[in-house]
Design an enzyme around this catalytic site. Sequence first.
Site, short mmCIF file in Angstrom:
data_model
loop_
_atom_site.label_atom_id
_atom_site.label_comp_id
_atom_site.label_asym_id
_atom_site.label_seq_id
_atom_site.Cartn_x
_atom_site.Cartn_y
_atom_site.Cartn_z
N ASP A 143 63.20 -3.67 -42.86
CA ASP A 143 62.84 -4.93 -42.20
C ASP A 143 63.14 -6.16 -43.07
OD1 ASP A 143 61.95 -3.61 -39.96
OD2 ASP A 143 59.87 -3.54 -40.62
N GLU A 246 62.74 -5.54 -31.74
CA GLU A 246 61.72 -4.83 -30.98
C GLU A 246 60.42 -5.61 -30.91
OE1 GLU A 246 60.68 -1.20 -32.96
OE2 GLU A 246 60.01 -2.20 -34.80
#
Length: 428
Positions: A143, A246
């Site tokens: 991430d 997402e």
Amino acid sequence: MKKNILYAQSGGVTAVINASACGVVETARRWPDVFGGVFAARDGIAGVLDEALYDLAGETAQAIAGLRHRPGGAFGSCRLDLDPYATHRHEYERVLEVFAAHDIGHFLYNGGGGSMLTATRLAQAAADMGYPLDVIGIPKTIDNDLYDTDTSPGFGSAAKYVAVSTREAACDVASMQATSTKVFILEVMGRNAGWLAAAGGLAERDAGELPLVLLFAERAFDAERFAAAVRERVEHAGYCVVVASEGMRDGQGEYLSVRQKSTVRGWTRLGGVAAQLAELVRMRLGYRTHWAVSDYLQRAARHIASQTDVEQAYAVGRAAVELARQGRSGVMVTLRRLTDEPYGWETGATDLQAIADRERGVPDEFISADGFGITPLARRYLRPLITGEAYPPFRDGVPEYPALRHTLRARRLPQYTPRSGDYYGTVA
């Protein structure tokens, strides 16, 4: 007096986390006069509580070197953090009992923000209980949201996978758009940070080369603006490729797509944004769409790993051992950018308490004015991180990963039984 090293992996694994493990083991073996044995916990901190520790003394140099090429977590990882020390002192007592039983003086935890919180709590508990322990964090997350480090090992390879996949998918859709699919949507990871969506912008060498729409977790989703952006690109180029985080939220701050919520820990499982966006495009614009979720593929794709990422992952593992040799504790290894072109970097260290459980999102100056692309500044930052190829060895057409012996040390303590309300034992 020499103390043993315990290394553990935590959280979602990456294509290069084992390169960090390789850096730890190879470096520790160069200092036999400083360190005792080198162990690895099975399944992260869960393995520590279980007293499931691998003794790496029997692993060959060849097998350890092979960790550079192996995706996943070679020793097992976990979705588990230690509970707060104030309310769950017994968890820390157990961890330190295990450490004492196996003469552990250095704990190296390889993970993301939540894992660094566990490392912080453990360092504080050891100090409070008077147990001599060096706790050092080794950064890892696809991430790219860890604080006070230029990048997080694992991100560069995942970003490369997203960029390459987006570029290849664009070629496919471009060839079919006249009579078939006009919009392709790729859902990438990023609960609260849109770094992987930003990496989709690297699919084009120059801005405007491809009809892309990037959707960032940092920007509230506006269905009208999104539909207009897709329509404009299809009318101009005949097709459009969308890369979506997402973790996108609506104007009220709610996730667009939630698969599951845990009533035990308040944990939220995301997924389904791509399908939702595809239906929106079909209903509002009438275009034929296809969608995909990169999911585990983006973090396991060692075959297309970034050479930069592999080198940095190894370097942070090596640096962690060097910090342990210096007696440092309560710190996480960092990466510092020295120059952009050519890309230069070095390792450093930062205080665990300053970065634990914090998230760094994509800055505004990296997102284009319309909110659907990246700026030249973002390209300057991102490109070096995906540069270079580091192919694993192949045999009979597939990657070959040397097998580890995974020899567990004999238990010296009674079996651990979690108490009611403990994180451990309630969340898989």
